[in-house]
Design an enzyme around this catalytic site. Structure first.
Site, PDB file in Angstrom:
ATOM      1  CG  ASP A  21      -2.072   0.944   1.116  1.00  0.00           C
ATOM      2  OD1 ASP A  21      -2.299   1.481   0.009  1.00  0.00           O
ATOM      3  OD2 ASP A  21      -2.754   1.186   2.133  1.00  0.00           O
ATOM      4  NE  ARG A  25      -1.464   6.522   1.124  1.00  0.00           N
ATOM      5  CZ  ARG A  25      -1.444   5.592   2.063  1.00  0.00           C
ATOM      6  NH1 ARG A  25      -1.142   5.910   3.301  1.00  0.00           N
ATOM      7  NH2 ARG A  25      -1.738   4.340   1.761  1.00  0.00           N
ATOM      8  CG  HIS A  38       0.114   1.833  -9.397  1.00  0.00           C
ATOM      9  ND1 HIS A  38      -0.144   1.467  -8.093  1.00  0.00           N
ATOM     10  CD2 HIS A  38      -0.983   2.545  -9.806  1.00  0.00           C
ATOM     11  CE1 HIS A  38      -1.335   1.923  -7.739  1.00  0.00           C
ATOM     12  NE2 HIS A  38      -1.864   2.592  -8.755  1.00  0.00           N
ATOM     13  CB  SER A  66      -8.753  -5.696  -3.836  1.00  0.00           C
ATOM     14  OG  SER A  66      -9.319  -4.430  -4.097  1.00  0.00           O
ATOM     15  CB  THR A  67     -13.169  -7.929  -5.891  1.00  0.00           C
ATOM     16  OG1 THR A  67     -13.284  -7.774  -4.488  1.00  0.00           O
ATOM     17  CG2 THR A  67     -12.789  -9.355  -6.193  1.00  0.00           C
ATOM     18  CG  LEU A 132       9.249 -17.177  -3.184  1.00  0.00           C
ATOM     19  CD1 LEU A 132       9.002 -17.183  -1.677  1.00  0.00           C
ATOM     20  CD2 LEU A 132       9.663 -15.770  -3.621  1.00  0.00           C
ATOM     21  NE  ARG A 195      -8.037   0.729   5.182  1.00  0.00           N
ATOM     22  CZ  ARG A 195      -7.586   1.965   5.202  1.00  0.00           C
ATOM     23  NH1 ARG A 195      -7.854   2.743   6.228  1.00  0.00           N
ATOM     24  NH2 ARG A 195      -6.861   2.440   4.200  1.00  0.00           N
TER      25      ARG A 195
HETATM   26  C1  FPP Z   1      -1.740   0.051  -3.359  1.00  0.00           C
HETATM   27  O1  FPP Z   1      -1.340   1.376  -3.402  1.00  0.00           O
HETATM   28  C2  FPP Z   1      -1.256  -0.721  -4.498  1.00  0.00           C
HETATM   29  C3  FPP Z   1      -2.043  -1.353  -5.419  1.00  0.00           C
HETATM   30  C4  FPP Z   1      -3.504  -1.330  -5.379  1.00  0.00           C
HETATM   31  C5  FPP Z   1      -1.483  -2.073  -6.565  1.00  0.00           C
HETATM   32  C6  FPP Z   1      -0.206  -2.800  -6.326  1.00  0.00           C
HETATM   33  C7  FPP Z   1       0.466  -2.956  -7.619  1.00  0.00           C
HETATM   34  C8  FPP Z   1       1.790  -2.924  -7.842  1.00  0.00           C
HETATM   35  C9  FPP Z   1       2.804  -2.822  -6.776  1.00  0.00           C
HETATM   36  C10 FPP Z   1       2.312  -2.994  -9.221  1.00  0.00           C
HETATM   37  C11 FPP Z   1       1.995  -4.214 -10.009  1.00  0.00           C
HETATM   38  C12 FPP Z   1       2.214  -5.475  -9.266  1.00  0.00           C
HETATM   39  C13 FPP Z   1       2.804  -6.578  -9.752  1.00  0.00           C
HETATM   40  C14 FPP Z   1       2.783  -7.805  -8.932  1.00  0.00           C
HETATM   41  C15 FPP Z   1       3.476  -6.606 -11.043  1.00  0.00           C
HETATM   42  P1  FPP Z   1      -2.449   2.500  -3.550  1.00  0.00           P
HETATM   43  O2  FPP Z   1      -2.615   2.781  -4.993  1.00  0.00           O
HETATM   44  O3  FPP Z   1      -3.687   2.068  -2.840  1.00  0.00           O
HETATM   45  O4  FPP Z   1      -1.757   3.690  -2.809  1.00  0.00           O
HETATM   46  P2  FPP Z   1      -2.475   4.849  -1.938  1.00  0.00           P
HETATM   47  O5  FPP Z   1      -3.151   4.177  -0.784  1.00  0.00           O
HETATM   48  O6  FPP Z   1      -1.324   5.692  -1.515  1.00  0.00           O
HETATM   49  O7  FPP Z   1      -3.425   5.549  -2.841  1.00  0.00           O
END
Ligand code: FPP
Length: 247
Positions: A21, A25, A38, A66-67, A132, A195
């Site tokens: 997460d 931000r 990302h 997530s969904t 792994l 959470r």
């Molecule tokens: C949460 O940060 C992150 C995600 C919902 C996506 C995670 C994806 C990646 C790390 C990249 C792709 C993954 C792989 C496995 C190739 P957020 O966007 O909710 O951040 P915020 O809470 O600061 O808005």
């Protein structure tokens, strides 16, 4: 001594699950678009997968989509799916070289076709790897998984009335996406949020929880090793008392 050297190899978490997460931000803090976060989150994924493999963790589950994430702006969803495809392309050789087995949990049928095809191919290619096991949670939510299990139990028992004594933990778990995968010993969430966000609700019943303020794109091996050291200081009692554990 750094974190890695302090880790007791005889008391490793067999399965670590991570709620990645803070990408958005992180990007905002740098005056950039969310997708920049990302993209940099992929660097953290790479480092953490390598770190987990290096010290001998057997299973690593990453909450990648997530969904509920379908509710984000379309542009962000498209970018995330694109990132997934480009990461599969760029990391295939490394995963194979490092003996990593890829698996997914979640409703992968609901992902864009090209993503599903790429994933399936890589899962097949790595299925015999013995290092792994990397589990990507994609189009996943724990409530979906649990409801899906209930639906499948009903489907499989349509012709006969199900004997309620059959409904044990083991029986129910055999209907979860994580069947054959041990429960996480350690669950990590980054970015200072406390959470669970619909992640592995059944499976984390006895997991140790670890929260860090580090935003996911900044997360690296030493952060993972620090979390493992913290885990190793804990006493896991599984409902028993301390004296029973230590006798
Ligand atoms: C949460 O940060 C992150 C995600 C919902 C996506 C995670 C994806 C990646 C790390 C990249 C792709 C993954 C792989 C496995 C190739 P957020 O966007 O909710 O951040 P915020 O809470 O600061 O808005």
């Amino acid at each position: 001594m750094d974190f890695k050297e302090k880790i007791d190899k005889n008391n490793l978490p067999e399965h670590i699950a991570i709620i990645m997460d803070g990408n958005g931000r992180w990007a905002k803090k740098k005056g950039n678009q969310r997708i920049f976060g990302h993209k940099n989150g992929v660097k953290a994924v790479r480092d953490v997968v390598e770190g987990a493999g290096e010290i001998g963790v057997k299973y690593l589950t990453l909450y990648a989509f997530s969904t509920e994430n379908w509710n984000r702006p379309k542009q962000e969803i498209d970018a995330l799916m694109g990132l997934l495809v480009s990461t599969i392309d760029s990391e295939t050789d490394t995963l194979i070289k490092n003996n990593v087995r890829l698996m997914t949990i979640g409703d992968t049928e609901g992902l864009p076709k090209n993503v599903g095809i790429k994933l399936k191919k890589l899962i097949e290619k790595t299925s015999q790897n013995k290092g792994l096991t990397l589990i990507l949670a994609l189009n996943y939510s724990a409530r979906w998984e649990i409801l899906n299990a209930v639906k499948n139990i009903i489907k499989d028992n349509k012709s006969t009335e199900i004997d309620e004594s059959k409904i044990s933990n083991d029986f129910f778990e055999s209907y979860l996406n994580t069947k054959d995968i041990p429960d996480p010993d350690l669950l990590i969430r980054t970015s200072g949020e406390y959470r669970i966000s619909n992640f592995l609700i059944w499976q984390i019943a006895y997991s140790e929880l670890y929260f860090t303020d580090v935003l996911w794109p900044d997360y690296r091996k030493p952060d993972l090793f620090e979390a493992i050291l913290d885990y190793q200081k804990r006493e896991r009692r599984f409902g028993k008392i301390s004296e029973q554990i230590n006798s």
